[in-house]
Write a protein that holds these residues in place. Sequence first.
Motif, PDB file in Angstrom:
ATOM      1  N   LEU A 424       0.861  -1.178   0.000  1.00  0.00           N
ATOM      2  CA  LEU A 424       0.000   0.000   0.000  1.00  0.00           C
ATOM      3  C   LEU A 424       0.900   1.231   0.000  1.00  0.00           C
ATOM      4  N   ARG A 425       0.511   2.237  -0.789  1.00  0.00           N
ATOM      5  CA  ARG A 425       1.238   3.499  -0.801  1.00  0.00           C
ATOM      6  C   ARG A 425       0.249   4.648  -0.652  1.00  0.00           C
ATOM      7  N   TYR A 426       0.574   5.587   0.239  1.00  0.00           N
ATOM      8  CA  TYR A 426      -0.220   6.797   0.416  1.00  0.00           C
ATOM      9  C   TYR A 426       0.550   7.974  -0.174  1.00  0.00           C
ATOM     10  N   ASP A 427      -0.111   8.756  -1.051  1.00  0.00           N
ATOM     11  CA  ASP A 427       0.492   9.929  -1.673  1.00  0.00           C
ATOM     12  C   ASP A 427      -0.328  11.164  -1.355  1.00  0.00           C
ATOM     13  N   THR A 428       0.371  12.279  -1.167  1.00  0.00           N
ATOM     14  CA  THR A 428      -0.277  13.570  -1.031  1.00  0.00           C
ATOM     15  C   THR A 428       0.576  14.615  -1.724  1.00  0.00           C
ATOM     16  N   TYR A 429      -0.060  15.676  -2.214  1.00  0.00           N
ATOM     17  CA  TYR A 429       0.704  16.722  -2.884  1.00  0.00           C
ATOM     18  C   TYR A 429       0.055  18.075  -2.656  1.00  0.00           C
ATOM     19  N   THR A 430       0.868  19.134  -2.754  1.00  0.00           N
ATOM     20  CA  THR A 430       0.398  20.517  -2.798  1.00  0.00           C
ATOM     21  C   THR A 430       1.153  21.233  -3.903  1.00  0.00           C
ATOM     22  N   LEU A 431       0.475  22.145  -4.591  1.00  0.00           N
ATOM     23  CA  LEU A 431       1.067  22.872  -5.716  1.00  0.00           C
ATOM     24  C   LEU A 431       0.619  24.319  -5.634  1.00  0.00           C
ATOM     25  N   SER A 432       1.546  25.245  -5.909  1.00  0.00           N
ATOM     26  CA  SER A 432       1.187  26.659  -5.849  1.00  0.00           C
ATOM     27  C   SER A 432       2.020  27.456  -6.839  1.00  0.00           C
ATOM     28  N   GLY A 433       1.412  28.548  -7.309  1.00  0.00           N
ATOM     29  CA  GLY A 433       2.089  29.470  -8.214  1.00  0.00           C
ATOM     30  C   GLY A 433       1.163  30.621  -8.528  1.00  0.00           C
ATOM     31  N   GLY A 434       1.625  31.862  -8.311  1.00  0.00           N
ATOM     32  CA  GLY A 434       0.752  33.001  -8.527  1.00  0.00           C
ATOM     33  C   GLY A 434      -0.450  32.938  -7.602  1.00  0.00           C
ATOM     34  N   SER A 438      -3.463  24.039  -5.530  1.00  0.00           N
ATOM     35  CA  SER A 438      -4.186  22.777  -5.666  1.00  0.00           C
ATOM     36  C   SER A 438      -3.522  21.746  -4.768  1.00  0.00           C
ATOM     37  N   SER A 439      -4.258  20.686  -4.448  1.00  0.00           N
ATOM     38  CA  SER A 439      -3.739  19.639  -3.576  1.00  0.00           C
ATOM     39  C   SER A 439      -4.578  18.386  -3.760  1.00  0.00           C
ATOM     40  N   GLY A 440      -4.094  17.275  -3.213  1.00  0.00           N
ATOM     41  CA  GLY A 440      -4.833  16.015  -3.293  1.00  0.00           C
ATOM     42  C   GLY A 440      -4.078  14.907  -2.597  1.00  0.00           C
ATOM     43  N   ASP A 441      -4.745  13.765  -2.411  1.00  0.00           N
ATOM     44  CA  ASP A 441      -4.086  12.602  -1.829  1.00  0.00           C
ATOM     45  C   ASP A 441      -4.840  11.337  -2.225  1.00  0.00           C
ATOM     46  N   ARG A 442      -4.177  10.185  -2.026  1.00  0.00           N
ATOM     47  CA  ARG A 442      -4.791   8.912  -2.391  1.00  0.00           C
ATOM     48  C   ARG A 442      -3.967   7.760  -1.832  1.00  0.00           C
ATOM     49  N   VAL A 443      -4.622   6.607  -1.636  1.00  0.00           N
ATOM     50  CA  VAL A 443      -3.964   5.349  -1.276  1.00  0.00           C
ATOM     51  C   VAL A 443      -4.011   4.428  -2.489  1.00  0.00           C
ATOM     52  N   SER A 444      -2.845   3.860  -2.849  1.00  0.00           N
ATOM     53  CA  SER A 444      -2.744   2.990  -4.031  1.00  0.00           C
ATOM     54  C   SER A 444      -2.277   1.603  -3.597  1.00  0.00           C
ATOM     55  N   PRO A 445      -3.026   0.546  -3.956  1.00  0.00           N
ATOM     56  CA  PRO A 445      -2.641  -0.814  -3.561  1.00  0.00           C
ATOM     57  C   PRO A 445      -1.861  -1.539  -4.663  1.00  0.00           C
ATOM     58  N   GLU A 465      -1.901  -0.102  -8.653  1.00  0.00           N
ATOM     59  CA  GLU A 465      -2.398   1.234  -8.948  1.00  0.00           C
ATOM     60  C   GLU A 465      -1.299   2.258  -8.699  1.00  0.00           C
ATOM     61  N   GLY A 466      -1.351   3.337  -9.471  1.00  0.00           N
ATOM     62  CA  GLY A 466      -0.397   4.425  -9.317  1.00  0.00           C
ATOM     63  C   GLY A 466      -1.113   5.761  -9.348  1.00  0.00           C
ATOM     64  N   TYR A 467      -0.442   6.802  -8.841  1.00  0.00           N
ATOM     65  CA  TYR A 467      -1.062   8.117  -8.649  1.00  0.00           C
ATOM     66  C   TYR A 467      -0.051   9.171  -9.075  1.00  0.00           C
ATOM     67  N   ARG A 468      -0.448  10.022 -10.032  1.00  0.00           N
ATOM     68  CA  ARG A 468       0.455  11.103 -10.474  1.00  0.00           C
ATOM     69  C   ARG A 468      -0.221  12.454 -10.295  1.00  0.00           C
ATOM     70  N   ALA A 469       0.397  13.308  -9.497  1.00  0.00           N
ATOM     71  CA  ALA A 469      -0.125  14.659  -9.292  1.00  0.00           C
ATOM     72  C   ALA A 469       0.170  15.520 -10.514  1.00  0.00           C
ATOM     73  N   PRO A 470      -0.695  16.472 -10.842  1.00  0.00           N
ATOM     74  CA  PRO A 470      -0.403  17.388 -11.954  1.00  0.00           C
ATOM     75  C   PRO A 470       0.907  18.141 -11.708  1.00  0.00           C
ATOM     76  N   SER A 471       1.605  18.457 -12.780  1.00  0.00           N
ATOM     77  CA  SER A 471       2.855  19.195 -12.664  1.00  0.00           C
ATOM     78  C   SER A 471       2.584  20.694 -12.591  1.00  0.00           C
ATOM     79  N   ILE A 472       3.635  21.449 -12.300  1.00  0.00           N
ATOM     80  CA  ILE A 472       3.516  22.908 -12.239  1.00  0.00           C
ATOM     81  C   ILE A 472       3.092  23.463 -13.589  1.00  0.00           C
ATOM     82  N   THR A 473       3.722  22.992 -14.666  1.00  0.00           N
ATOM     83  CA  THR A 473       3.400  23.515 -15.998  1.00  0.00           C
ATOM     84  C   THR A 473       1.982  23.161 -16.406  1.00  0.00           C
ATOM     85  N   GLU A 474       1.565  21.906 -16.219  1.00  0.00           N
ATOM     86  CA  GLU A 474       0.211  21.516 -16.606  1.00  0.00           C
ATOM     87  C   GLU A 474      -0.837  22.383 -15.919  1.00  0.00           C
ATOM     88  N   THR A 475      -0.567  22.764 -14.689  1.00  0.00           N
ATOM     89  CA  THR A 475      -1.542  23.522 -13.905  1.00  0.00           C
ATOM     90  C   THR A 475      -1.502  25.017 -14.188  1.00  0.00           C
TER      91      THR A 475
END
Length: 719
Positions: A424-434, A438-445, A465-475
């Motif tokens: 099991l893997r738990y992921d969380t992220y935060t992103l900021s600019g200007g 944005s932020s999010g989290d998830r558990v992937s088995p 399962e895998g989890y990819r947070a949006p990048s700075i450029t995409e956002t």
Amino acid sequence: MSRLSHRAWLALGVSMTALGAAQAQDATSAQSLAPARRGPPGADISLDTISVTATKTPGRAVDALSGTSVVTREQIDRIQPSRLSEVLRDVPGVTTQENPSDPAQAINIRGLQDFGRVNVLIDGARQDFQTSGHSANGVFYLDPELVGGVDITRGPTATIYGSGAIGGVAAFRTRSIDDILAPDETAGAVQKQGFGTNGQRFVNATALGARIGTAADVFGQFVFRNNGPYREGLGTTVPDTGNELSAGLAKINIRPADGHEISGTALLQRFDFTNAGPNDAGARFANAVQADTYTLGYRFARPDVPLIDVSLKGYATTTHNDLTYLQDTASGLYGRLGTRAGDRITYDLETTGFDAHNTARFDTGPLRHALTVGGDLVQNRVRTSDRAGGFGGAFTPSGSRTLAGAFVQDEIRYADWLRVIGALRYDTYTLSGGAYRSSGDRVSPKITVGVSPFAGIEVYGTYAEGYRAPSITETLVQGIHPFPAFSILPNPALRPEVARTVEGGVNLRYNEVLVPGDVFRAKLNVFQNEIDDFINMEAVGPTYFVPALAGIPASICARIPGRFPCVIPVQSFQYLNIAQGELSGVELEGAYDWGGGFVSLAATHTEGRDRATRQTLLTVPPDRISTTLGLRFLDDRLTVGSRLNLVDARTDVPPGATILATKAYALVDFFASYRVNDRIKADFILQNAFDKRYTQYLNALPNPGLVAKAAISITFATR
């Protein structure tokens, strides 16, 4: 990190040579690519090499319950690569995208690339550099002469190695003392010089190291490479395809007590080259790239303490690209917008991270466990400055992103025929600019079951399962592309991608199949990867473009025809979550070594589509088959052989894509390696021997035609 002059680089190289400067490989990484066998037979069976990317616990690549492959230093020496794309050409499921006028590389695994979908590591440090333009959205800089080995696991089965790796993990180990000294040698050096044709001018590599008993060892390497513009298969010179590299590598390992090891790495690279800049807008820019990686690690592992096998690593990676505007070409845009010679664009990415994990080994009745618990933290900071037209900075926005995760994995063995891996893997992220956040989290088995019904064969199945947070450029990307005119809009509402993979495979391992002492290894993998909320750039409707707001002079605006010349409706694009992307494929890798020679085969078939529109995904590469045949003579001192690469056409490119369709092609290389004695070795290779004109899919420019390379290596060592 300030950029070094050529003189300073030379001083660094000389000082490293004089001092025998420093390093030692992180213990886990050193294990991961140390050959399990040396000398024929089996010398060219990379599947017998130890790998750790699948589970963080060492095991032979052929035994991994995943699509895992390894490239050894011996294989790298054989082909004398000037780019990593040449190193990875024989790995199933893996391809690259590159701009021949920029030495950076992007890795594609199973049709996925860009924005961290493939987690690229150098000595355990993440490489997340990205600039937006007419090439890949996620590259890294590493000269192949610095590489000691490559460990690759395909698919999200390796998400234990970090957030976002829904495509897979590519871990590069830089060279270390074990690459130049035998176990009974205490100090030594290796001097290599290489020359070539068709732009491959000169490479010099000096490596040296010393062991201080068993308490410590130090290693240093200096590399200088000079490449000129090459010609493609029809004889036409491809401009701005030369570059120059100066690099220094230092490593140290200290073992203060039994089982304890402290390791440090410093890798500094400086690339100089000229190209068309970030957007190929008819201009020429001088590029100066400084790519530095620093790591500091600690490990404790001792056989009499099975519950503790702990590894701690911190790292910092900085990539700085300084582009200086030189001039416009005939179709140039920058000069017409007021850009002057000497104006600059700079891109800076700083990545800092930390990884910690422990593996406890114990038994519960008949079950043997390897329980791994750990976590990781990564922070990206992007700073962009554009004083040369404004287009580079707009498309690569400044911002910051933090990724954090924790994982637990239990690898269970029963007798010699059953293995189960649950994680099991738990992921969380935060992103900021200007003004955006944005932020999010998830558990992937993940669950894997491997069964060995007969000796030498193991069948496995995986759901991960895998989890990819949006990048700075995409956002955050926001700007106007002038000619042709279109706008790109930010999207702070992007949702993370979630990959769900089903994979099955067969591992084969047999000895003495046809003759005494021979070795046969093979892996077959099939996979189906469905990605919810797949992020892709899509058209979103017209936007009214006012040139004056983009910094375009009124004199240019006045030349635009129409009733309202300074208000132009243009198409708009935005990164959006499409419903679902789906990829599937088959991968085959095998090798046979009979002492007098060896043969290997790698084959890849991948399909990928937008499930809603049924259009093919742009980054899915064409089918490929690679094979190598080598023969040994003169008591194994001489090896000669050939490498064949067959690539299918890719014609079903999505409508409106800037990537061109490519034709099928076949490439043939011839190589020879002669070891004069234990200290002197000569290598020769003829690449693209029939001078074929071809363009690799996803690349914008034709690849080189016929290239001949030769190198000699001299080793000095004491016992």
